[in-house]
Design an enzyme around this catalytic site. Sequence first.
Site, short mmCIF file in Angstrom:
data_model
loop_
_atom_site.label_atom_id
_atom_site.label_comp_id
_atom_site.label_asym_id
_atom_site.label_seq_id
_atom_site.Cartn_x
_atom_site.Cartn_y
_atom_site.Cartn_z
CE LYS A 178 -1.65 2.59 3.24
NZ LYS A 178 -1.68 3.99 2.38
CD GLU A 254 14.09 0.87 8.12
OE1 GLU A 254 14.38 1.80 8.64
OE2 GLU A 254 14.55 -0.24 8.13
CB CYS A 288 13.47 9.05 7.47
SG CYS A 288 14.32 8.06 6.55
CD GLU A 385 10.23 12.35 11.35
OE1 GLU A 385 9.34 11.86 11.66
OE2 GLU A 385 11.22 11.69 11.10
#
Length: 482
Positions: A178, A254, A288, A385
């Site tokens: 997906k 991850e 990331c 983040e």
Amino acid sequence: MSFDIPLPSGHYIGGRHVSGSEAIEVTSPSTGAALGAIPLADASVVDEAVSAARTALTSSGWAGLAPRARVRAMHAWADLIEAEAETIARMEAVCSSRPQAEARVGDVMTSAEQIRFFAEFADKEAGTLVPTSDAAFGFIDDAPYGVIGAITPWNFPLNMAAWKLGAALAAGNAVVIKPSEMTPWTTSYVAELSVQAGLPEGLINVVMGDGPVTGAAITGHPGIDKVSFTGSTRAGAAIMENIAKTGIKPMTLELGGKSPQVVFADCDLDHTADCLVRGILPNAGQFCVAGSRILVEDSIADALAAKLLERFAAVVPTDTLADTAGFSPIISGKQLRRIDGIVQAAVTQGAELLCGGSAFDREGSFYRPTLISEVTETNPAVTEEIFGPVATFQRFSSEDEALQLASHPTYGLCAGLFTRDLSRALRITRKLEAGTVWVNRYGRTRDHILPTGGWKASGLGKDLGREAYHGNRRTKSVLIDL
Ligand code: NAD
């Protein structure tokens, strides 16, 4: 909005397009224009995709083929991806934050290369014999899991898919994948190319949809043998919870990061400034491993800040379809408002804005490169983040202080270190809490053998490297009495 290449429609299951009612609108981050809509796969569509994957494995015997046949098929697929690089890069650029010129080389060609990299493990890696007494014969066999459920984010959509698909297929699995609902099309397109290249229909199945409905249906499906996820730590936690509730299965996660770039006074200042910028501004900081916390030894802090401000001021916001290198848009207006919210909260809590702190005055979602100083360890610009072109700038006066600032309470994805002192580089590298450390550079090379993955809440397991191939196989210990 009309577009000069056809965009894939619907889901891609068992080698054919499966339509569904248009449920989620996809928009251009460069202009804000609506591009089209994708369907939302519910549990029954996901079930169909899992069945197609299982059937493909059984009918093609993919896992049991001569390993070199798997290698050859995957190289043929990579050939087609390379041959279609222009189309795929344009398809990536239309809805993602990736400029077409960068997507062609950095994403499409790299993805093909990584598929080849993983393919080559298929006929080289094997189980191992183990030492036993003469009375027995022991070995560790390994086998694919079966059907891998993969879920990918919107930043680097094709490349994130290639990591998952390359490793899973080379290791003998089928996949239900997906893509992010914001960047759905290139994953579907390369799945279609896999069939054209001769891979079995149904080996890759692409379901469109969001996290709560489609993602949850994948992670909770009893026919999915392992989950491989890349995305935020928040969604990773929701996935763990769903897996715990619906039936335990292995997972690779991850997740997010808040990586430090630690700069000592003996570094090469100009080179370091270039690296720091490459660590935060590509893709407008939406990656990331972004080095979003810049930590600088006191004596060079002012000089380095001046060099950063000069470089931050030089960026030119660029429509991703313009086919020139340029500064990326933020993926959506919602995400831009989130970034700005954190920056404004940081300032309210005492931080000083050295530059940026607002959106560019133009169409689309472009946020100015932003550098923030005078932050405490609890300031949201340091803890959160941000996933945008925003870096904090903190000073230190000793190695111990640098290490203490570098350690983040939640994340441990990567770290950068700049010094000409080799002993210090090795000493600090050992102490940094991160899955990857770069010294006198920031960012990956094409050395795909280096695994990527985080410590702490930045993840579980690895993508890339030999580890990712083995992460798609499970071992069986065998002991035979002689
Ligand atoms: P996200 O977590 O919002 O979404 C990622 C994917 O997960 C999407 O496909 C989404 O639909 C799906 N999803 C969301 N909630 C889900 C749920 N409850 N169950 C199942 N699926 C769910 O992340 P994003 O905003 O698309 O991507 C940015 C994030 O990804 C950042 O945190 C970034 O650090 C992380 N990321 C990590 C790596 C890495 O290698 N560690 C690489 C790229 C991106």
